[in-house]
Scaffold this motif. Sequence first.
Motif, short mmCIF file in Angstrom:
data_model
loop_
_atom_site.label_atom_id
_atom_site.label_comp_id
_atom_site.label_asym_id
_atom_site.label_seq_id
_atom_site.Cartn_x
_atom_site.Cartn_y
_atom_site.Cartn_z
N ASP A 217 0.85 -1.19 0.00
CA ASP A 217 0.00 0.00 0.00
C ASP A 217 0.89 1.24 0.00
OD1 ASP A 217 -1.86 1.98 0.39
OD2 ASP A 217 -2.77 1.09 2.17
N LYS A 219 -0.20 4.37 -0.09
CA LYS A 219 -0.89 5.55 0.41
C LYS A 219 -0.12 6.19 1.56
CE LYS A 219 -5.43 7.17 1.93
NZ LYS A 219 -6.83 6.77 2.23
N ASP A 220 0.13 7.49 1.43
CA ASP A 220 0.80 8.29 2.46
C ASP A 220 2.21 7.81 2.79
OD1 ASP A 220 -1.45 9.92 2.76
OD2 ASP A 220 -2.32 8.61 4.29
N ASN A 252 -3.34 1.78 -4.05
CA ASN A 252 -3.35 3.22 -3.72
C ASN A 252 -2.12 3.91 -4.31
OD1 ASN A 252 -5.79 3.28 -2.17
ND2 ASN A 252 -4.69 2.28 -0.50
N GLU A 281 -5.73 4.56 -6.56
CA GLU A 281 -6.69 4.72 -5.48
C GLU A 281 -8.11 4.72 -6.05
OE1 GLU A 281 -7.17 7.47 -1.46
OE2 GLU A 281 -5.88 8.13 -3.10
#
Length: 426
Positions: A217, A219-220, A252, A281
Amino acid sequence: MAASQASSEPVPSSKPATKRSLLSSLMEATAGATAASNVPDSSPSFKEDTYLLSTLKSSEQKALRELKKLLSASPTPVSMWGVPLAPSAPGDDRADVVLLKFLRARDFDAVQAHDMLLRCAEWRREFGADGVAEEEMVGLKELEGVVAYMHGWDRRGHPVCYNAYGVFRDKAVYERVLGDPEKLQRFLRWRIQVMERGIRLLQLRPGGVNSIIQVTDLKDMPKRQLRAASNHILSLFQDNYPEMVTRKVFVNVPWYFTVMYSMIGPFLTERTKSKFVIAREGHVAETLYRFIRPEFVPVQYGGLSRPGDLQNGPPKPATEFTIKGGERMSLEIDGIEGGATITWDMVVGGWDLDYGAEYVPSDAGGYTVVVEKTRRIPATADEPIHHVFTAKEAGKMVLSVDNTNSRRRKVAAYRYFVCRSSSEMY
Protein backbone atom coordinates in the motif's frame (compact mmCIF):
# COMPACT_ATOMS: atom_id res chain seq x y z
CA MET A 1 -31.30 -16.94 -1.97
CA ALA A 2 -31.54 -15.13 -5.28
CA ALA A 3 -29.67 -12.18 -6.70
CA SER A 4 -30.23 -10.24 -9.87
CA GLN A 5 -26.57 -10.62 -10.78
CA ALA A 6 -23.82 -12.77 -9.28
CA SER A 7 -20.49 -14.43 -9.97
CA SER A 8 -19.61 -16.89 -7.95
CA GLU A 9 20.23 -8.50 12.51
CA PRO A 10 21.43 -7.97 9.06
CA VAL A 11 24.97 -7.83 7.67
CA PRO A 12 25.67 -4.34 6.29
CA SER A 13 26.75 -4.14 2.70
CA SER A 14 30.37 -3.25 2.08
CA LYS A 15 29.40 -1.39 -1.07
CA PRO A 16 28.98 2.39 -0.94
CA ALA A 17 25.39 3.52 -0.63
CA THR A 18 23.74 4.87 -3.74
CA LYS A 19 20.61 6.96 -3.88
CA ARG A 20 17.66 5.26 -5.49
CA SER A 21 14.03 6.12 -5.67
CA LEU A 22 11.65 3.87 -3.81
CA LEU A 23 10.08 2.82 -7.09
CA SER A 24 13.37 1.80 -8.68
CA SER A 25 14.29 -0.10 -5.50
CA LEU A 26 11.03 -2.00 -5.57
CA MET A 27 11.42 -2.77 -9.24
CA GLU A 28 15.01 -3.90 -8.78
CA ALA A 29 14.04 -6.21 -5.96
CA THR A 30 11.46 -8.09 -7.98
CA ALA A 31 13.47 -7.98 -11.18
CA GLY A 32 16.47 -9.38 -9.35
CA ALA A 33 14.39 -12.11 -7.83
CA THR A 34 13.09 -13.11 -11.24
CA ALA A 35 16.20 -12.65 -13.33
CA ALA A 36 15.92 -16.11 -14.81
CA SER A 37 14.01 -15.74 -18.03
CA ASN A 38 13.10 -19.35 -18.66
CA VAL A 39 9.80 -17.84 -19.75
CA PRO A 40 10.30 -16.06 -23.07
CA ASP A 41 10.06 -12.27 -23.13
CA SER A 42 7.22 -12.57 -25.59
CA SER A 43 5.09 -14.39 -23.04
CA PRO A 44 1.94 -12.30 -22.47
CA SER A 45 1.54 -13.36 -18.83
CA PHE A 46 3.48 -14.97 -16.05
CA LYS A 47 2.95 -18.67 -15.47
CA GLU A 48 3.99 -19.77 -12.00
CA ASP A 49 6.70 -22.41 -11.83
CA THR A 50 5.51 -25.82 -10.62
CA TYR A 51 8.97 -27.12 -9.63
CA LEU A 52 8.12 -30.44 -11.22
CA LEU A 53 11.31 -31.94 -12.66
CA SER A 54 9.40 -33.17 -15.68
CA THR A 55 8.71 -29.56 -16.73
CA LEU A 56 12.39 -28.55 -16.72
CA LYS A 57 14.44 -28.18 -19.85
CA SER A 58 17.39 -30.55 -20.21
CA SER A 59 19.79 -27.64 -19.59
CA GLU A 60 17.92 -26.78 -16.39
CA GLN A 61 18.00 -30.37 -15.17
CA LYS A 62 21.74 -30.40 -15.84
CA ALA A 63 22.19 -27.19 -13.82
CA LEU A 64 20.27 -28.76 -10.93
CA ARG A 65 22.55 -31.81 -10.98
CA GLU A 66 25.61 -29.56 -11.07
CA LEU A 67 24.37 -27.54 -8.09
CA LYS A 68 23.75 -30.72 -6.09
CA LYS A 69 27.26 -31.91 -6.92
CA LEU A 70 28.76 -28.62 -5.75
CA LEU A 71 26.77 -28.80 -2.51
CA SER A 72 27.81 -32.41 -1.89
CA ALA A 73 31.39 -31.15 -1.50
CA SER A 74 30.37 -28.89 1.40
CA PRO A 75 32.28 -29.78 4.61
CA THR A 76 29.19 -29.11 6.73
CA PRO A 77 25.51 -29.89 6.18
CA VAL A 78 23.53 -27.09 4.52
CA SER A 79 19.83 -26.60 5.16
CA MET A 80 17.35 -23.83 4.41
CA TRP A 81 13.90 -23.33 5.97
CA GLY A 82 14.13 -26.74 7.58
CA VAL A 83 14.98 -28.45 4.30
CA PRO A 84 18.32 -30.36 4.20
CA LEU A 85 20.17 -29.45 1.01
CA ALA A 86 23.64 -30.95 1.42
CA PRO A 87 23.25 -33.76 1.61
CA SER A 88 19.53 -33.87 0.96
CA ALA A 89 17.47 -36.57 2.60
CA PRO A 90 16.65 -39.49 0.27
CA GLY A 91 13.21 -39.06 -1.21
CA ASP A 92 12.85 -35.49 0.10
CA ASP A 93 11.85 -33.54 -3.00
CA ARG A 94 11.66 -30.27 -1.03
CA ALA A 95 15.38 -29.82 -1.69
CA ASP A 96 14.72 -29.57 -5.43
CA VAL A 97 12.22 -26.75 -4.84
CA VAL A 98 14.69 -24.72 -2.75
CA LEU A 99 17.61 -25.33 -5.11
CA LEU A 100 15.54 -24.37 -8.13
CA LYS A 101 14.69 -21.04 -6.51
CA PHE A 102 18.37 -20.17 -6.27
CA LEU A 103 19.01 -21.45 -9.80
CA ARG A 104 16.23 -19.33 -11.25
CA ALA A 105 17.57 -16.29 -9.40
CA ARG A 106 20.87 -16.81 -11.23
CA ASP A 107 19.53 -17.78 -14.64
CA PHE A 108 20.40 -21.45 -14.04
CA ASP A 109 24.10 -20.77 -13.61
CA ALA A 110 24.99 -23.49 -11.08
CA VAL A 111 28.21 -21.84 -9.89
CA GLN A 112 26.53 -18.49 -9.25
CA ALA A 113 23.55 -20.16 -7.61
CA HIS A 114 25.90 -22.16 -5.36
CA ASP A 115 27.71 -18.98 -4.33
CA MET A 116 24.41 -17.22 -3.62
CA LEU A 117 23.10 -20.15 -1.61
CA LEU A 118 26.22 -20.40 0.57
CA ARG A 119 26.18 -16.65 1.26
CA CYS A 120 22.50 -16.93 2.18
CA ALA A 121 23.19 -19.86 4.51
CA GLU A 122 25.99 -17.89 6.20
CA TRP A 123 23.71 -14.85 6.60
CA ARG A 124 21.01 -17.01 8.14
CA ARG A 125 23.48 -18.40 10.69
CA GLU A 126 24.77 -14.94 11.64
CA PHE A 127 21.30 -13.42 11.71
CA GLY A 128 19.70 -16.34 13.55
CA ALA A 129 16.98 -16.50 10.92
CA ASP A 130 15.80 -20.00 11.86
CA GLY A 131 14.64 -18.82 15.26
CA VAL A 132 13.52 -15.28 14.49
CA ALA A 133 9.87 -16.29 13.96
CA GLU A 134 9.49 -17.13 17.67
CA GLU A 135 11.18 -14.01 19.01
CA GLU A 136 9.23 -11.45 21.02
CA MET A 137 9.94 -8.08 19.38
CA VAL A 138 9.64 -5.73 22.35
CA GLY A 139 8.57 -2.23 21.41
CA LEU A 140 7.19 -3.16 18.00
CA LYS A 141 3.70 -4.34 18.96
CA GLU A 142 2.14 -1.30 17.31
CA LEU A 143 3.42 -2.50 13.93
CA GLU A 144 1.71 -5.88 14.07
CA GLY A 145 -1.24 -6.03 11.74
CA VAL A 146 -0.47 -2.52 10.47
CA VAL A 147 2.90 -2.19 8.73
CA ALA A 148 3.56 -5.74 7.52
CA TYR A 149 1.50 -8.82 8.23
CA MET A 150 0.36 -12.12 6.80
CA HIS A 151 -3.39 -12.27 6.23
CA GLY A 152 -5.29 -14.99 4.42
CA TRP A 153 -4.66 -16.63 1.07
CA ASP A 154 -5.27 -15.88 -2.56
CA ARG A 155 -7.54 -17.90 -4.84
CA ARG A 156 -4.73 -20.38 -5.57
CA GLY A 157 -3.72 -20.90 -1.96
CA HIS A 158 -0.76 -18.52 -1.74
CA PRO A 159 -0.35 -16.78 1.63
CA VAL A 160 -0.75 -13.02 1.29
CA CYS A 161 1.56 -10.48 2.95
CA TYR A 162 0.33 -6.89 3.26
CA ASN A 163 2.74 -3.97 3.56
CA ALA A 164 1.69 -0.42 4.46
CA TYR A 165 4.18 2.21 5.57
CA GLY A 166 1.92 5.26 5.73
CA VAL A 167 2.05 5.15 9.55
CA PHE A 168 5.60 6.48 9.34
CA ARG A 169 4.29 9.82 8.13
CA ASP A 170 3.76 10.47 11.81
CA LYS A 171 7.13 11.86 12.95
CA ALA A 172 6.65 10.51 16.47
CA VAL A 173 6.12 6.98 15.15
CA TYR A 174 9.04 7.31 12.75
CA GLU A 175 11.41 8.45 15.50
CA ARG A 176 10.21 5.75 17.89
CA VAL A 177 10.66 2.94 15.37
CA LEU A 178 13.31 4.09 12.88
CA GLY A 179 14.92 7.11 14.54
CA ASP A 180 18.48 5.76 14.88
CA PRO A 181 20.64 2.92 13.47
CA GLU A 182 19.92 0.61 16.40
CA LYS A 183 16.16 1.03 15.99
CA LEU A 184 16.49 0.48 12.25
CA GLN A 185 18.29 -2.84 12.81
CA ARG A 186 15.56 -3.94 15.21
CA PHE A 187 12.90 -2.99 12.68
CA LEU A 188 14.68 -4.96 9.95
CA ARG A 189 14.77 -7.99 12.22
CA TRP A 190 11.04 -7.64 12.82
CA ARG A 191 10.37 -7.41 9.07
CA ILE A 192 12.41 -10.55 8.45
CA GLN A 193 10.32 -12.23 11.15
CA VAL A 194 7.16 -11.50 9.15
CA MET A 195 8.75 -13.00 6.05
CA GLU A 196 9.91 -16.12 7.89
CA ARG A 197 6.43 -16.67 9.29
CA GLY A 198 5.05 -16.39 5.77
CA ILE A 199 7.47 -18.99 4.43
CA ARG A 200 6.36 -21.40 7.13
CA LEU A 201 2.94 -21.35 5.45
CA LEU A 202 4.43 -22.68 2.21
CA GLN A 203 4.52 -26.34 1.21
CA LEU A 204 7.87 -26.24 -0.59
CA ARG A 205 6.85 -29.25 -2.65
CA PRO A 206 6.84 -29.79 -6.42
CA GLY A 207 3.42 -28.76 -7.67
CA GLY A 208 2.56 -27.19 -4.31
CA VAL A 209 2.25 -23.65 -2.96
CA ASN A 210 5.83 -22.42 -2.96
CA SER A 211 5.59 -18.63 -2.87
CA ILE A 212 3.58 -15.78 -1.42
CA ILE A 213 1.76 -12.74 -2.76
CA GLN A 214 2.78 -9.30 -1.53
CA VAL A 215 0.36 -6.38 -1.46
CA THR A 216 2.09 -3.03 -0.92
CA ASP A 217 0.00 0.00 0.00
CA LEU A 218 1.65 3.22 -1.19
CA LYS A 219 -0.89 5.55 0.41
CA ASP A 220 0.80 8.29 2.46
CA MET A 221 4.15 6.51 2.22
CA PRO A 222 6.96 8.94 3.20
CA LYS A 223 9.45 8.20 0.43
CA ARG A 224 12.54 10.03 1.66
CA GLN A 225 12.27 8.97 5.28
CA LEU A 226 11.88 5.31 4.35
CA ARG A 227 14.60 5.16 1.70
CA ALA A 228 17.23 3.61 4.01
CA ALA A 229 14.82 1.10 5.54
CA SER A 230 13.27 0.10 2.20
CA ASN A 231 16.66 -0.35 0.54
CA HIS A 232 17.85 -2.55 3.40
CA ILE A 233 14.70 -4.66 3.33
CA LEU A 234 14.70 -5.08 -0.43
CA SER A 235 18.39 -5.95 -0.48
CA LEU A 236 17.92 -8.60 2.21
CA PHE A 237 14.93 -10.09 0.40
CA GLN A 238 16.66 -10.09 -2.97
CA ASP A 239 19.78 -11.81 -1.65
CA ASN A 240 18.17 -14.28 0.73
CA TYR A 241 14.61 -15.03 -0.39
CA PRO A 242 14.82 -15.79 -4.12
CA GLU A 243 11.59 -16.60 -5.96
CA MET A 244 9.54 -16.37 -2.78
CA VAL A 245 7.11 -13.81 -4.22
CA THR A 246 4.91 -14.95 -7.07
CA ARG A 247 3.13 -11.61 -7.50
CA LYS A 248 3.51 -8.08 -6.17
CA VAL A 249 0.41 -5.90 -6.08
CA PHE A 250 0.77 -2.15 -5.51
CA VAL A 251 -2.40 -0.42 -4.31
CA ASN A 252 -3.35 3.22 -3.72
CA VAL A 253 -0.70 4.11 -6.25
CA PRO A 254 -0.03 7.87 -6.67
CA TRP A 255 0.14 9.37 -10.13
CA TYR A 256 3.93 9.83 -10.11
CA PHE A 257 4.44 6.11 -9.46
CA THR A 258 2.47 5.31 -12.59
CA VAL A 259 4.51 7.77 -14.63
CA MET A 260 7.81 6.37 -13.37
CA TYR A 261 6.68 2.82 -13.98
CA SER A 262 5.77 3.66 -17.56
CA MET A 263 9.37 4.86 -18.03
CA ILE A 264 10.96 1.81 -16.40
CA GLY A 265 8.55 -0.76 -17.82
CA PRO A 266 10.15 -1.08 -21.29
CA PHE A 267 13.44 -2.15 -19.67
CA LEU A 268 11.87 -5.01 -17.71
CA THR A 269 11.34 -8.53 -19.04
CA GLU A 270 7.81 -9.71 -19.64
CA ARG A 271 8.26 -12.25 -16.84
CA THR A 272 9.15 -9.50 -14.39
CA LYS A 273 6.40 -7.13 -15.52
CA SER A 274 3.81 -9.87 -15.29
CA LYS A 275 4.52 -10.14 -11.55
CA PHE A 276 3.56 -6.49 -11.01
CA VAL A 277 -0.01 -5.33 -10.63
CA ILE A 278 -0.71 -1.63 -10.12
CA ALA A 279 -3.98 -0.25 -8.76
CA ARG A 280 -4.75 3.45 -8.46
CA GLU A 281 -6.69 4.72 -5.48
CA GLY A 282 -10.36 3.88 -5.91
CA HIS A 283 -9.60 0.65 -7.78
CA VAL A 284 -8.14 -1.36 -4.91
CA ALA A 285 -10.99 -3.81 -4.30
CA GLU A 286 -11.51 -4.36 -8.00
CA THR A 287 -7.84 -5.28 -8.37
CA LEU A 288 -7.50 -7.44 -5.27
CA TYR A 289 -10.65 -9.43 -6.05
CA ARG A 290 -8.92 -10.69 -9.20
CA PHE A 291 -6.53 -12.63 -6.98
CA ILE A 292 -8.11 -12.85 -3.51
CA ARG A 293 -11.64 -13.74 -2.49
CA PRO A 294 -13.47 -10.89 -0.68
CA GLU A 295 -13.79 -12.80 2.60
CA PHE A 296 -9.97 -12.82 2.81
CA VAL A 297 -9.42 -9.18 1.76
CA PRO A 298 -9.00 -6.82 4.78
CA VAL A 299 -11.82 -4.34 5.26
CA GLN A 300 -9.52 -1.35 4.66
CA TYR A 301 -8.98 -2.62 1.12
CA GLY A 302 -12.63 -3.18 0.27
CA GLY A 303 -12.99 -6.69 1.63
CA LEU A 304 -14.99 -8.41 4.35
CA SER A 305 -12.17 -9.62 6.59
CA ARG A 306 -11.82 -7.82 9.90
CA PRO A 307 -8.82 -8.18 12.26
CA GLY A 308 -9.03 -11.46 14.14
CA ASP A 309 -11.62 -13.03 11.83
CA LEU A 310 -9.30 -15.71 10.50
CA GLN A 311 -8.33 -16.86 13.99
CA ASN A 312 -11.73 -18.53 14.28
CA GLY A 313 -11.25 -20.80 11.30
CA PRO A 314 -12.09 -20.43 7.61
CA PRO A 315 -14.55 -17.60 6.93
CA LYS A 316 -17.90 -18.20 5.29
CA PRO A 317 -17.52 -17.66 1.53
CA ALA A 318 -19.01 -14.47 0.16
CA THR A 319 -21.14 -14.11 -2.93
CA GLU A 320 -19.45 -11.82 -5.43
CA PHE A 321 -21.33 -9.66 -7.89
CA THR A 322 -20.77 -6.73 -10.19
CA ILE A 323 -22.97 -3.66 -10.49
CA LYS A 324 -22.66 -1.70 -13.69
CA GLY A 325 -22.70 2.05 -13.99
CA GLY A 326 -26.31 3.30 -14.13
CA GLU A 327 -27.63 0.03 -12.73
CA ARG A 328 -29.88 -0.67 -9.75
CA MET A 329 -30.21 -4.16 -8.33
CA SER A 330 -31.85 -6.05 -5.50
CA LEU A 331 -30.37 -9.02 -3.66
CA GLU A 332 -32.99 -11.28 -2.10
CA ILE A 333 -32.38 -13.63 0.82
CA ASP A 334 -35.54 -15.66 1.09
CA GLY A 335 -36.81 -18.61 3.05
CA ILE A 336 -36.40 -16.85 6.40
CA GLU A 337 -38.57 -18.29 9.16
CA GLY A 338 -40.44 -16.31 11.77
CA GLY A 339 -38.30 -15.71 14.85
CA ALA A 340 -35.05 -16.22 12.90
CA THR A 341 -32.23 -13.70 13.10
CA ILE A 342 -30.35 -12.75 9.95
CA THR A 343 -26.89 -11.16 9.97
CA TRP A 344 -25.32 -9.84 6.81
CA ASP A 345 -22.24 -8.01 5.56
CA MET A 346 -21.88 -6.17 2.28
CA VAL A 347 -19.09 -4.24 0.63
CA VAL A 348 -18.81 -2.44 -2.71
CA GLY A 349 -15.48 -1.40 -4.17
CA GLY A 350 -15.35 2.36 -4.52
CA TRP A 351 -18.85 2.70 -2.99
CA ASP A 352 -20.39 6.11 -3.97
CA LEU A 353 -23.88 4.65 -4.33
CA ASP A 354 -27.16 4.25 -2.45
CA TYR A 355 -27.95 1.29 -0.23
CA GLY A 356 -31.04 0.20 1.68
CA ALA A 357 -32.61 -2.91 3.16
CA GLU A 358 -36.17 -4.03 3.87
CA TYR A 359 -37.89 -7.15 5.09
CA VAL A 360 -40.85 -8.41 3.07
CA PRO A 361 -43.19 -10.90 4.85
CA SER A 362 -44.39 -13.95 2.94
CA ASP A 363 -47.98 -13.28 4.01
CA ALA A 364 -49.63 -10.97 1.50
CA GLY A 365 -51.27 -9.13 4.39
CA GLY A 366 -47.99 -8.44 6.17
CA TYR A 367 -46.26 -5.10 6.28
CA THR A 368 -42.86 -4.49 4.73
CA VAL A 369 -40.34 -3.38 7.34
CA VAL A 370 -37.70 -0.80 6.45
CA VAL A 371 -34.62 -2.31 8.08
CA GLU A 372 -32.16 0.26 6.78
CA LYS A 373 -33.41 3.45 5.23
CA THR A 374 -31.84 4.13 1.86
CA ARG A 375 -28.68 6.13 2.36
CA ARG A 376 -25.69 7.28 0.40
CA ILE A 377 -22.49 5.31 1.01
CA PRO A 378 -19.55 7.60 0.18
CA ALA A 379 -16.43 6.59 -1.70
CA THR A 380 -14.49 7.17 1.53
CA ALA A 381 -16.36 4.43 3.44
CA ASP A 382 -13.78 2.09 4.94
CA GLU A 383 -15.99 -0.51 6.64
CA PRO A 384 -18.41 -3.05 5.19
CA ILE A 385 -22.10 -2.77 6.00
CA HIS A 386 -22.93 -4.99 8.96
CA HIS A 387 -26.50 -5.45 10.16
CA VAL A 388 -28.56 -7.82 12.28
CA PHE A 389 -32.35 -8.23 12.09
CA THR A 390 -34.78 -10.59 13.81
CA ALA A 391 -37.86 -11.44 11.77
CA LYS A 392 -41.21 -11.68 13.52
CA GLU A 393 -42.74 -13.62 10.64
CA ALA A 394 -41.58 -15.65 7.66
CA GLY A 395 -40.39 -13.71 4.64
CA LYS A 396 -37.35 -12.46 2.78
CA MET A 397 -34.70 -9.76 3.17
CA VAL A 398 -34.20 -7.47 0.19
CA LEU A 399 -30.93 -5.54 -0.08
CA SER A 400 -30.99 -2.69 -2.60
CA VAL A 401 -27.90 -1.30 -4.31
CA ASP A 402 -28.36 1.75 -6.55
CA ASN A 403 -25.48 2.78 -8.83
CA THR A 404 -27.56 4.89 -11.22
CA ASN A 405 -25.65 8.09 -10.43
CA SER A 406 -22.35 6.61 -11.54
CA ARG A 407 -21.01 5.42 -14.87
CA ARG A 408 -18.41 3.22 -13.25
CA ARG A 409 -18.73 -0.55 -12.92
CA LYS A 410 -18.05 -1.75 -9.38
CA VAL A 411 -17.23 -5.08 -7.82
CA ALA A 412 -19.07 -6.08 -4.66
CA ALA A 413 -19.64 -8.95 -2.27
CA TYR A 414 -22.01 -9.97 0.47
CA ARG A 415 -22.61 -12.87 2.84
CA TYR A 416 -25.24 -13.70 5.40
CA PHE A 417 -25.99 -15.97 8.33
CA VAL A 418 -29.45 -16.98 9.45
CA CYS A 419 -30.03 -18.29 12.95
CA ARG A 420 -33.35 -19.93 13.80
CA SER A 421 -34.90 -19.38 17.18
CA SER A 422 -33.28 -22.66 18.24
CA SER A 423 -29.88 -21.07 17.45
CA GLU A 424 -29.34 -23.36 14.47
CA MET A 425 -27.35 -21.62 11.70
CA TYR A 426 -28.17 -22.03 8.05
